[in-house]
Design a protein around this motif. Structure first.
Motif, short mmCIF file in Angstrom:
data_model
loop_
_atom_site.label_atom_id
_atom_site.label_comp_id
_atom_site.label_asym_id
_atom_site.label_seq_id
_atom_site.Cartn_x
_atom_site.Cartn_y
_atom_site.Cartn_z
N HIS A 442 0.85 -1.46 -0.02
CA HIS A 442 0.01 -0.08 0.01
C HIS A 442 0.81 1.30 -0.14
CE1 HIS A 442 -3.85 -2.41 0.49
NE2 HIS A 442 -3.09 -3.08 0.98
N CYS A 457 -7.69 -0.67 -5.06
CA CYS A 457 -7.48 -0.68 -3.75
C CYS A 457 -8.62 0.42 -3.24
CB CYS A 457 -6.29 -0.18 -3.10
SG CYS A 457 -6.16 0.03 -1.29
N HIS A 460 -6.67 3.40 -1.11
CA HIS A 460 -5.73 4.22 -1.96
C HIS A 460 -5.79 4.02 -3.27
CE1 HIS A 460 -4.10 2.03 1.98
NE2 HIS A 460 -4.50 3.31 2.32
N CYS A 463 -2.18 3.40 -4.80
CA CYS A 463 -1.12 2.60 -4.25
C CYS A 463 -0.58 1.83 -5.03
CB CYS A 463 -1.72 1.97 -2.88
SG CYS A 463 -2.57 0.62 -2.92
ZN ZN Z 1 -3.85 0.44 -1.04
#
Ligand code: ZN
Ligand code: ADP
Length: 589
Positions: A442, A457, A460, A463
């Protein structure tokens, strides 16, 4: 049962010297018991009719032969087959693994372990042309040296050398060369073709799998051998299963019996605590402990049984369902298998802090039925063995560090690119933990121009995992990653994101090697691209010998996708060691 079993050695006079079979139940040299309850019986009979003496449920033959080899002249050059080859070619006989402790030798003594041929063809030529000096690898030897001789190792003891040998109860030996010796007009038989079949080419020295336990000489799937130097008194705690004690040097006593160099005897299972006194060095041989490994993955559970040397002897896997469904299957598998400890590499997040109250509990996992599930505690209560748990990726990292391409490296990164992205890391030889385990998948990466994929994700959008995991590839390009092999642009972009991730790792934990595993990394064309992009991104900012050799720096996992389960078994080995406060005494706990 409380019994010390002393035996009459079987003496064998050979062309090169003498062998004393000090503990053997083999048909070609079955020792007689000297004194005690079983006086006058053969060891094979005691083994067959009085299993209670040994405290083990092992089927089959007595597992070891202990010999003292007193070589006046050199022994023939030989090699042993492994189980598989012997089974096929020697009427179902087992292969042979042995180990040697050098009790005495000449000051400038030597020993033959291995050979110098690089290929079978070269070996054939060297042998056919009698170029034994070129072929054989002769190395200096001194008193106290120890060698593990695995199947396929070309070996020979040289003149004026005394060896204590522990071996599997097996006698399949292929003789490669006998110095053209004749006795009563006949030469001993050679087995050049079979030797070539089983020979390890090129030669590699065996590891001794000591797991950094002081005094441990070797732990493999056939035996576990420790050495103790005693000056005064040393206490040993009781164990359920028998052990063989061999005196390597000096003399002393045990429970009123005198013991001296060269002697071996059996301490029965359940003997109770005992002490050995005197000034002596001893070797203790036992059956190896069996360990369990559980690789608890998001999609499947893998359960395995293995030994400390990384041998996996059995393995099953099934899809990960709910705890109610999966946990009983896991317990079923390990129950009754007599494992000493269990290691778990688990999907995360999982509490891996041994000092935490919830150690071994799955945390806020997206797999809802597993949230807050105390997997370690549940398995401990069911199996009554010590358990060590870590993240799946730390487990894989440990597997590679113990058995694979990162052996003996202090700082290592293992990155998996699969359904998710995660990394296991070790710094100064220790897997990295803090308040939790690393969540390397991440870290943020820079989105590439032209990439309009929104990210996978939920936390995020940009990420590493969000943009580069298997499902991210599928989401972006509309096809499974495996079906996109020939689309260059897919892997250009993927390699860039992976290189960004690796750069962050290089700059933080300074790994000496980065290993890449997981389904996406089956696209091997990624490796050269990642190496090139990583170099470009680092832009000459750091110079190390490791980074100068990128082909060896960023590498695929080396254990055929078994790094995870082998690492889990190794976590079990560590659980066993750590569960006993004093690691040396531990082996008798
Ligand atoms: Zn993430
Ligand atoms: P997991 O991460 O679930 O433990 P894997 O490491 O096998 O399991 O990763 C699965 C992901 O890897 C899936 O997204 C799949 O599309 C992708 N994948 C599997 N095999 C390949 C392949 N040969 N080439 C590219 N991607 C693959």
């Amino acid at each position: 049962m409380k019994e010390l079993i002393f035996l009459e050695p079987v003496v064998k006079k050979l062309i090169w010297g003498k062998e004393y079979w000090t503990v053997s139940a083999h048909e070609s040299g079955d020792c007689l018991v000297k004194g005690g309850t079983f006086d006058g019986m053969h060891l094979s009979e005691v083994w067959r009719d009085h299993k209670e003496v040994f405290g083990v449920e092992t089927e089959g033959e007595f597992p070891f032969i202990v010999k003292v080899i007193d070589a006046r002249d050199p022994l023939s050059i030989q090699v042993h087959p492994d189980d598989e080859y012997a089974n096929e070619n020697e009427n179902g006989a087992p292969g042979k693994t042995e180990c040697w402790y050098v009790m005495d030798c000449d000051r400038d003594g030597s020993i033959i372990i291995g050979h110098n041929a690089k290929s079978r063809k070269e070996a054939e030529e060297m042998i056919a042309e009698n170029r034994w000096d070129d072929f054989l690898r002769e190395i200096p030897v001194k008193k106290g040296d120890f060698y593990q001789i695995t199947p396929g190792t070309v070996h020979a003891i040289k003149q004026n050398t005394m060896i204590m040998e522990i071996q599997k109860n097996s006698d399949v030996t292929y003789r490669l060369y006998d110095y053209n010796r004749v006795r009563d007009g006949v030469a001993r038989q050679l087995h050049v073709d079979k030797s070539l079949d089983v020979m390890m080419i090129p030669h590699k020295d065996a590891d001794c799998y000591t797991n950094k336990v002081p005094g441990k000489l070797v732990s493999c799937r056939y035996y576990d051998v420790d050495r103790y130097d005693i000056s005064g008194v040393r206490d040993f705690e009781k164990r359920d299963s028998f052990m063989i004690i061999s005196v390597l040097d000096g003399e002393g006593g045990i429970d009123g019996r005198k013991i001296k160099a060269g002697e071996s005897f059996i301490v029965s299972g359940g003997y109770g605590d005992f002490s050995i006194f005197g000034r002596l060095s001893i070797m203790v041989t036992r059956l190896p402990e069996l360990y369990g490994g559980l690789e608890a993955g998001g999609t499947k559970m893998v359960c395995a049984l293995g030994y400390a040397d990384g041998t996996i002897i059995d393995q099953i896997s099934f899809p990960t369902a709910t705890p109610d469904e999966s946990i009983p299957k896991i317990i079923d598998y390990f129950k009754g298998k007599d494992i000493s400890a269990l290691g778990i590499g688990s999907f995360g997040p999982v509490d891996v802090d041994p000092d935490s109250e919830t150690y071994g509990t799955i945390l806020d996992s997206p797999k809802l039925p597993w949230q807050h599930y105390p997997i370690k505690k549940v398995l401990e209560e069911a199996l009554h063995v010590p358990i060590k748990i870590d993240s799946d990726v730390n487990g894989s990292c440990l597997g590679e560090m113990t058995f694979g391409c990162a052996k003996d490296l202090d700082n290592v990164g293992y990155v998996t690119v699969g359904t998710g992205i995660g990394a296991g890391m070790a710094v100064n030889g220790q897997l990295v933990h803090g308040m939790g385990h690393p969540e390397f998948g991440h870290i943020l990466v820079s989105k590439l121009p032209g990439d309009d994929y929104s990210g996978k994700c939920p936390f995020h959008p940009t990420c590493f995992e969000s943009l580069a995991s298997g499902p991210a590839i599928e989401g972006r390009w509309g096809k499974k990653a495996a079906d996109l092999s020939d689309r260059c642009e897919v892997w250009e972009m993927e390699a860039d994101y992976i290189a960004q991730g690796l750069m962050a790792m290089v700059l933080t934990i300074s790994p000496r090697k980065i290993i890449l595993g997981g389904g996406v990394m089956h696209q091997l064309q990624l490796f050269p691209m990642i190496r090139k992009k990583l170099s470009e991104k680092l832009a000459g900012y750091i110079h190390t010998k490791e980074l100068d050799d990128m082909d060896e720096y960023v590498v695929p996992a080396s254990l055929s996708d078994d790094q995870g389960i082998m690492g889990a078994v190794q976590l079990g080995v560590l659980a066993g060691i750590e569960s006993k406060a004093n690691p040396v005494k531990a082996y008798y706990g």
